[in-house]
Design a protein around this motif. Structure first.
Motif, PDB file in Angstrom:
ATOM      1  N   GLN A 127       0.820  -1.208   0.000  1.00  0.00           N
ATOM      2  CA  GLN A 127       0.000   0.000   0.000  1.00  0.00           C
ATOM      3  C   GLN A 127       0.859   1.265   0.000  1.00  0.00           C
ATOM      4  OE1 GLN A 127      -3.165  -0.178  -0.397  1.00  0.00           O
ATOM      5  NE2 GLN A 127      -3.515  -2.347  -0.024  1.00  0.00           N
ATOM      6  N   ASP A 128       2.120   1.137   0.402  1.00  0.00           N
ATOM      7  CA  ASP A 128       3.000   2.293   0.551  1.00  0.00           C
ATOM      8  C   ASP A 128       3.787   2.510  -0.733  1.00  0.00           C
ATOM      9  OD1 ASP A 128       4.544   4.359   1.543  1.00  0.00           O
ATOM     10  OD2 ASP A 128       5.991   3.003   2.491  1.00  0.00           O
ATOM     11  N   ARG A 129       3.052   2.865  -1.802  1.00  0.00           N
ATOM     12  CA  ARG A 129       3.708   2.976  -3.089  1.00  0.00           C
ATOM     13  C   ARG A 129       3.025   4.053  -3.913  1.00  0.00           C
ATOM     14  NH1 ARG A 129       7.227  -0.437  -3.320  1.00  0.00           N
ATOM     15  NH2 ARG A 129       7.756   0.407  -5.341  1.00  0.00           N
ATOM     16  N   ASP A 130       3.760   4.614  -4.871  1.00  0.00           N
ATOM     17  CA  ASP A 130       3.134   5.480  -5.857  1.00  0.00           C
ATOM     18  C   ASP A 130       2.223   4.634  -6.743  1.00  0.00           C
ATOM     19  OD1 ASP A 130       4.539   7.696  -4.944  1.00  0.00           O
ATOM     20  OD2 ASP A 130       6.231   7.304  -6.285  1.00  0.00           O
ATOM     21  N   PRO A 131       1.114   5.189  -7.219  1.00  0.00           N
ATOM     22  CA  PRO A 131       0.204   4.406  -8.059  1.00  0.00           C
ATOM     23  C   PRO A 131       0.792   4.155  -9.442  1.00  0.00           C
ATOM     24  CG  PRO A 131      -0.525   6.681  -7.925  1.00  0.00           C
ATOM     25  CD  PRO A 131       0.606   6.539  -6.951  1.00  0.00           C
ATOM     26  N   TYR A 132       0.351   3.084 -10.064  1.00  0.00           N
ATOM     27  CA  TYR A 132       0.733   2.806 -11.445  1.00  0.00           C
ATOM     28  C   TYR A 132       0.096   3.853 -12.343  1.00  0.00           C
ATOM     29  CZ  TYR A 132       3.208  -1.382 -10.240  1.00  0.00           C
ATOM     30  OH  TYR A 132       4.155  -2.232  -9.723  1.00  0.00           O
ATOM     31  N   ASP A 133       0.924   4.540 -13.123  1.00  0.00           N
ATOM     32  CA  ASP A 133       0.424   5.649 -13.944  1.00  0.00           C
ATOM     33  C   ASP A 133       0.781   5.504 -15.419  1.00  0.00           C
ATOM     34  OD1 ASP A 133       3.141   6.082 -13.551  1.00  0.00           O
ATOM     35  OD2 ASP A 133       2.948   8.245 -13.245  1.00  0.00           O
ATOM     36  N   ILE A 134       1.336   4.363 -15.817  1.00  0.00           N
ATOM     37  CA  ILE A 134       1.643   4.073 -17.221  1.00  0.00           C
ATOM     38  C   ILE A 134       1.092   2.702 -17.568  1.00  0.00           C
ATOM     39  CG2 ILE A 134       3.447   3.648 -18.939  1.00  0.00           C
ATOM     40  CD1 ILE A 134       5.357   5.254 -17.192  1.00  0.00           C
ATOM     41  N   ALA A 135       0.415   2.618 -18.709  1.00  0.00           N
ATOM     42  CA  ALA A 135       0.096   1.327 -19.320  1.00  0.00           C
ATOM     43  C   ALA A 135       0.632   1.357 -20.745  1.00  0.00           C
ATOM     44  CB  ALA A 135      -1.403   1.070 -19.321  1.00  0.00           C
ATOM     45  N   LEU A 136       1.584   0.500 -21.049  1.00  0.00           N
ATOM     46  CA  LEU A 136       2.063   0.320 -22.417  1.00  0.00           C
ATOM     47  C   LEU A 136       1.454  -0.977 -22.933  1.00  0.00           C
ATOM     48  CD1 LEU A 136       5.831   1.316 -22.245  1.00  0.00           C
ATOM     49  CD2 LEU A 136       3.826   2.744 -22.697  1.00  0.00           C
ATOM     50  N   SER A 232       5.825   5.683 -13.281  1.00  0.00           N
ATOM     51  CA  SER A 232       6.747   6.517 -14.035  1.00  0.00           C
ATOM     52  C   SER A 232       7.796   7.190 -13.148  1.00  0.00           C
ATOM     53  CB  SER A 232       5.976   7.598 -14.801  1.00  0.00           C
ATOM     54  OG  SER A 232       5.443   8.568 -13.921  1.00  0.00           O
ATOM     55  N   GLY A 233       7.389   7.679 -11.978  1.00  0.00           N
ATOM     56  CA  GLY A 233       8.273   8.509 -11.175  1.00  0.00           C
ATOM     57  C   GLY A 233       8.505   9.877 -11.781  1.00  0.00           C
ATOM     58  N   LEU A 234       7.703  10.218 -12.790  1.00  0.00           N
ATOM     59  CA  LEU A 234       7.859  11.490 -13.495  1.00  0.00           C
ATOM     60  C   LEU A 234       6.892  12.537 -12.949  1.00  0.00           C
ATOM     61  CD1 LEU A 234       7.915  10.012 -17.110  1.00  0.00           C
ATOM     62  CD2 LEU A 234       9.896  10.814 -15.811  1.00  0.00           C
ATOM     63  N   ASP A 235       7.285  13.800 -13.040  1.00  0.00           N
ATOM     64  CA  ASP A 235       6.398  14.887 -12.638  1.00  0.00           C
ATOM     65  C   ASP A 235       5.334  15.087 -13.700  1.00  0.00           C
ATOM     66  OD1 ASP A 235       7.907  15.353 -10.371  1.00  0.00           O
ATOM     67  OD2 ASP A 235       9.215  16.801 -11.393  1.00  0.00           O
ATOM     68  N   SER A 236       4.141  15.431 -13.251  1.00  0.00           N
ATOM     69  CA  SER A 236       3.042  15.653 -14.196  1.00  0.00           C
ATOM     70  C   SER A 236       3.295  16.874 -15.068  1.00  0.00           C
ATOM     71  CB  SER A 236       1.725  15.819 -13.438  1.00  0.00           C
ATOM     72  OG  SER A 236       1.411  14.646 -12.744  1.00  0.00           O
TER      73      SER A 236
END
Length: 236
Positions: A127-136, A232-236
């Motif tokens: 639960q202690d994670r950034d959400p998945y924000d990429i689907a390839l 991603s770890g990328l900024d929006s």
């Protein structure tokens, strides 16, 4: 069940886990239908040209972020230039659940999978994670292949989640140092889950073969769809 005997959960390498038949047929059908909608223009499925002028044999599109060799953008910079479609919440949740099922939800502060960011396993919590924000999403026809490569364009070391739909493929999972041996060939069937993180996060991997005509009857798919979910770890 596939074949005479059920296929069992298997750790291919430390941090790399194969869970056969993770998605039932109804869930697979729903994802195939969704992929057909997501793949439509704008920012739809395309052929990917790589430096040097070659073209990948698997066609691809992205959700959340658009991947191009070798980086990410919010628009289809090597396609029609349109804004990429948003990351669906259903895929965010699938990514979270996949990692929890592959590594085991933390119990008493412990997890067998370890943490892809380098913390000790006992500190890991799904639960202690950034959400998945990429689907390839890659589509493989009968003759499509994917050469050995690393997934290194993200700024996060969170596990890569791979979902297979349609035809069975040979998935070649190697090591983090070289494209050559040692590697392990794994057959990924429709509905299978493969997660790689931790020590295996930057392992070379590829698809040397697709077995045409092996998709489950009733799925309504010719060829193979591979949905890979990433942070991603990328900024929006």
């Amino acid at each position: 069940m596939s074949g005479l005997f059920p296929r069992e959960r298997r750790e291919i390498a430390p941090g790399a886990v194969h869970l056969p038949e993770w998605l039932d047929l109804d869930a697979q059908r729903e994802l195939v239908a969704a992929c057909r909608e997501w793949a439509r223009p704008p920012a739809g499925i395309r052929e990917v040209r790589v430096p040097g002028g070659g073209t990948m044999t698997a066609r691809q599109f992205g959700l959340g972020w658009h991947w191009f060799p070798y980086g990410y953008a919010r628009t289809a910079v090597d396609g029609d230039g349109a804004p990429v479609k948003p990351m669906p919440e259903r895929l965010v949740e699938l990514g979270r659940r996949a990692v929890a099922d592959a590594y085991g939800a933390a119990r008493d502060g412990d997890s067998p999978g370890g943490d892809p960011r380098g913390r000790a396993p006992q500190d890991w919590d799904p639960q202690d994670r950034d959400p998945y924000d990429i689907a390839l999403i890659n589509y493989y026809g009968a003759d499509a292949r994917m050469g050995m490569h690393q997934d290194r364009d993200e700024k996060s070391g969170a596990p890569v989640v791979s979902l297979s739909l349609g035809d069975t493929c040979v998935f070649r999972f190697g090591n983090s140092e070289t494209r050559t041996k040692p590697y392990t060939d794994v057959e990924l069937h429709s509905g299978d889950l493969f997660v790689f993180g931790g020590a295996a996060r930057f392992a070379f991997h590829g698809v040397p073969r697709v077995h045409a005509g092996t998709a489950p009857p009733g799925l309504g798919l010719s060829g193979r769809l591979n949905i890979t979910l990433r942070v991603s770890g990328l900024d929006s």
